[in-house]
Design a protein around this motif. Sequence first.
Motif, PDB file in Angstrom:
ATOM      1  N   ALA A   1       0.823  -1.206   0.000  1.00 19.74           N
ATOM      2  CA  ALA A   1       0.000   0.000   0.000  1.00 19.74           C
ATOM      3  C   ALA A   1       0.860   1.260   0.000  1.00 19.74           C
ATOM      4  O   ALA A   1       0.595   2.212  -0.759  1.00 19.74           O
ATOM      5  CB  ALA A   1      -0.929  -0.007   1.219  1.00 19.74           C
ATOM      6  N   ILE A   2       1.896   1.288   0.825  1.00 25.21           N
ATOM      7  CA  ILE A   2       2.764   2.465   0.884  1.00 25.21           C
ATOM      8  C   ILE A   2       3.522   2.635  -0.431  1.00 25.21           C
ATOM      9  O   ILE A   2       3.647   3.751  -0.960  1.00 25.21           O
ATOM     10  CB  ILE A   2       3.753   2.354   2.056  1.00 25.21           C
ATOM     11  CG1 ILE A   2       2.999   2.327   3.397  1.00 25.21           C
ATOM     12  CG2 ILE A   2       4.741   3.506   2.023  1.00 25.21           C
ATOM     13  CD1 ILE A   2       2.262   3.588   3.722  1.00 25.21           C
ATOM     14  N   THR A   3       4.021   1.524  -0.981  1.00 23.02           N
ATOM     15  CA  THR A   3       4.848   1.603  -2.190  1.00 23.02           C
ATOM     16  C   THR A   3       4.062   2.123  -3.385  1.00 23.02           C
ATOM     17  O   THR A   3       4.546   2.994  -4.129  1.00 23.02           O
ATOM     18  CB  THR A   3       5.435   0.221  -2.520  1.00 23.02           C
ATOM     19  OG1 THR A   3       6.261  -0.210  -1.425  1.00 23.02           O
ATOM     20  CG2 THR A   3       6.266   0.266  -3.785  1.00 23.02           C
ATOM     21  N   PHE A   4       2.861   1.609  -3.585  1.00 22.99           N
ATOM     22  CA  PHE A   4       2.130   1.919  -4.815  1.00 22.99           C
ATOM     23  C   PHE A   4       1.122   3.055  -4.670  1.00 22.99           C
ATOM     24  O   PHE A   4       0.805   3.721  -5.659  1.00 22.99           O
ATOM     25  CB  PHE A   4       1.411   0.668  -5.325  1.00 22.99           C
ATOM     26  CG  PHE A   4       2.359  -0.406  -5.796  1.00 22.99           C
ATOM     27  CD1 PHE A   4       2.998  -0.304  -7.018  1.00 22.99           C
ATOM     28  CD2 PHE A   4       2.625  -1.507  -4.996  1.00 22.99           C
ATOM     29  CE1 PHE A   4       3.868  -1.278  -7.459  1.00 22.99           C
ATOM     30  CE2 PHE A   4       3.500  -2.494  -5.420  1.00 22.99           C
ATOM     31  CZ  PHE A   4       4.127  -2.386  -6.646  1.00 22.99           C
ATOM     32  N   TRP A   5       0.613   3.297  -3.474  1.00 24.21           N
ATOM     33  CA  TRP A   5      -0.461   4.280  -3.310  1.00 24.21           C
ATOM     34  C   TRP A   5      -0.074   5.504  -2.502  1.00 24.21           C
ATOM     35  O   TRP A   5      -0.734   6.534  -2.574  1.00 24.21           O
ATOM     36  CB  TRP A   5      -1.692   3.616  -2.693  1.00 24.21           C
ATOM     37  CG  TRP A   5      -2.239   2.508  -3.543  1.00 24.21           C
ATOM     38  CD1 TRP A   5      -2.328   2.499  -4.907  1.00 24.21           C
ATOM     39  CD2 TRP A   5      -2.771   1.259  -3.104  1.00 24.21           C
ATOM     40  NE1 TRP A   5      -2.870   1.323  -5.350  1.00 24.21           N
ATOM     41  CE2 TRP A   5      -3.161   0.521  -4.266  1.00 24.21           C
ATOM     42  CE3 TRP A   5      -2.942   0.667  -1.866  1.00 24.21           C
ATOM     43  CZ2 TRP A   5      -3.707  -0.749  -4.198  1.00 24.21           C
ATOM     44  CZ3 TRP A   5      -3.497  -0.614  -1.802  1.00 24.21           C
ATOM     45  CH2 TRP A   5      -3.880  -1.297  -2.955  1.00 24.21           C
ATOM     46  N   VAL A   6       0.972   5.402  -1.701  1.00 27.94           N
ATOM     47  CA  VAL A   6       1.363   6.528  -0.862  1.00 27.94           C
ATOM     48  C   VAL A   6       2.656   7.174  -1.355  1.00 27.94           C
ATOM     49  O   VAL A   6       2.722   8.397  -1.518  1.00 27.94           O
ATOM     50  CB  VAL A   6       1.520   6.090   0.614  1.00 27.94           C
ATOM     51  CG1 VAL A   6       2.006   7.250   1.470  1.00 27.94           C
ATOM     52  CG2 VAL A   6       0.195   5.547   1.143  1.00 27.94           C
ATOM     53  N   ARG A   7       3.683   6.385  -1.587  1.00 32.40           N
ATOM     54  CA  ARG A   7       4.985   6.939  -1.961  1.00 32.40           C
ATOM     55  C   ARG A   7       4.921   7.868  -3.172  1.00 32.40           C
ATOM     56  O   ARG A   7       5.554   8.939  -3.142  1.00 32.40           O
ATOM     57  CB  ARG A   7       5.995   5.812  -2.221  1.00 32.40           C
ATOM     58  CG  ARG A   7       7.420   6.320  -2.476  1.00 32.40           C
ATOM     59  CD  ARG A   7       8.332   5.188  -2.904  1.00 32.40           C
ATOM     60  NE  ARG A   7       8.411   4.145  -1.906  1.00 32.40           N
ATOM     61  CZ  ARG A   7       8.885   2.926  -2.145  1.00 32.40           C
ATOM     62  NH1 ARG A   7       9.294   2.607  -3.368  1.00 32.40           N
ATOM     63  NH2 ARG A   7       8.947   2.017  -1.192  1.00 32.40           N
ATOM     64  N   PRO A   8       4.199   7.518  -4.254  1.00 34.57           N
ATOM     65  CA  PRO A   8       4.180   8.440  -5.403  1.00 34.57           C
ATOM     66  C   PRO A   8       3.591   9.811  -5.094  1.00 34.57           C
ATOM     67  O   PRO A   8       3.821  10.762  -5.846  1.00 34.57           O
ATOM     68  CB  PRO A   8       3.305   7.685  -6.424  1.00 34.57           C
ATOM     69  CG  PRO A   8       3.385   6.257  -6.028  1.00 34.57           C
ATOM     70  CD  PRO A   8       3.474   6.273  -4.535  1.00 34.57           C
ATOM     71  N   HIS A   9       2.845   9.926  -3.978  1.00 28.98           N
ATOM     72  CA  HIS A   9       2.161  11.179  -3.675  1.00 28.98           C
ATOM     73  C   HIS A   9       2.730  11.877  -2.443  1.00 28.98           C
ATOM     74  O   HIS A   9       2.107  12.808  -1.919  1.00 28.98           O
ATOM     75  CB  HIS A   9       0.672  10.903  -3.460  1.00 28.98           C
ATOM     76  CG  HIS A   9       0.032  10.151  -4.596  1.00 28.98           C
ATOM     77  ND1 HIS A   9      -0.195  10.720  -5.821  1.00 28.98           N
ATOM     78  CD2 HIS A   9      -0.398   8.863  -4.678  1.00 28.98           C
ATOM     79  CE1 HIS A   9      -0.750   9.826  -6.628  1.00 28.98           C
ATOM     80  NE2 HIS A   9      -0.891   8.701  -5.959  1.00 28.98           N
TER      81      HIS A   9
ATOM     82  N   GLU B   1       9.205   8.298   4.147  1.00 24.17           N
ATOM     83  CA  GLU B   1       8.741   6.918   4.339  1.00 24.17           C
ATOM     84  C   GLU B   1       9.214   6.353   5.671  1.00 24.17           C
ATOM     85  O   GLU B   1       8.490   5.595   6.326  1.00 24.17           O
ATOM     86  CB  GLU B   1       9.216   6.039   3.179  1.00 24.17           C
ATOM     87  CG  GLU B   1       8.544   4.682   3.154  1.00 24.17           C
ATOM     88  CD  GLU B   1       8.478   4.079   1.760  1.00 24.17           C
ATOM     89  OE1 GLU B   1       8.602   2.850   1.647  1.00 24.17           O
ATOM     90  OE2 GLU B   1       8.295   4.840   0.787  1.00 24.17           O
TER      91      GLU B   1
END
Length: 322
Positions: free
Chosen positions: A197-205, A298
């Motif tokens: 969840a963090i890698t794909f949905w949070v980190r980019p934003h 992160e």
Amino acid sequence: MIRFSWLQFRIQAAVAIGALAIVAIVLALTGPHLVHLFDTTVATCGVHHDCSAATVSFVSTYRVLQDLGNLVVALPALLGIFWGAPLVARELETGTHRLVWTQGVTRTRWIAVKLGVVGLASMVAAGLLSLMMTWWSSPLDRVNMNQFTSVFDQRGIVPIGYAAFAFVLGVAAGLLIRRTLPAMAATLGVFVAARVAITFWVRPHLQSALHTTSPLHLTAATAFNQTNNGPLSLTGAMPGAWVFSDRLVNAAGHSVGGNFLNQGACLQSRSAPACIGKLREVLVYQPASRYWTFQWYELAIFIGLAVILGGLCFWWIRRRVS
């Protein structure tokens, strides 16, 4: 209480110290040779005009040791499963926690010492392994350039946050489930879900992406034509950037793909420069300069999650466990 917790943990600590020592020796022996190979092959490839072959040969060096990066990714999960989950669950299963509480040790101190001693050891172990791999892999990272995507979770400081979160997650799972094996399984499942969840949905934003629009030059269009939607001039001028989208638009702002160039409408005409000059490249990306900012963000996220779970452990041990 601290001494008692350390005595309980000494075998796991000895195994971890021994494993880290072996890895450190191997990396210390091979690291200087890797730097020498970079200096004598990749760094000088421009003189011999064989950078492609030199890069491929260099990247294939010490392939087995490069795979240790996967251990950096897996280590936090292993710490949560084998250090965190059994830490409290085993004592709740056997009932030994009651004996400790009758010896003048409060519940809060009991859980605080366990979280502090073993949790700190988990963070140190993950941090040391990441530090060693970051140092050893630095020549390889100079070749691969983009550290946002393939090796972000194998380098720098984020593995420390992963380890802290995984360990406290394991303790919380053991405290809530009170069974060692189910707690280990739950720790693995929740940790993997959180990482995804963090890698794909949070980190980019974590920071707003930059948008750059630039005229497309003939050389860039030729490269685009040859690679079929491959990298254009802007990406080549931004080494290490995390590119979200890279597209061509016409004067009206409508997207045009590789087929537009492959059809030869522009490249094969005498007015190619004028035709190509009507196109623009639109790039959405995170610049390489934000790499350490993202690392700190992160790390803060996972440390924050660990603190929340730690608070849950304190509340649960005081109100729910008997």
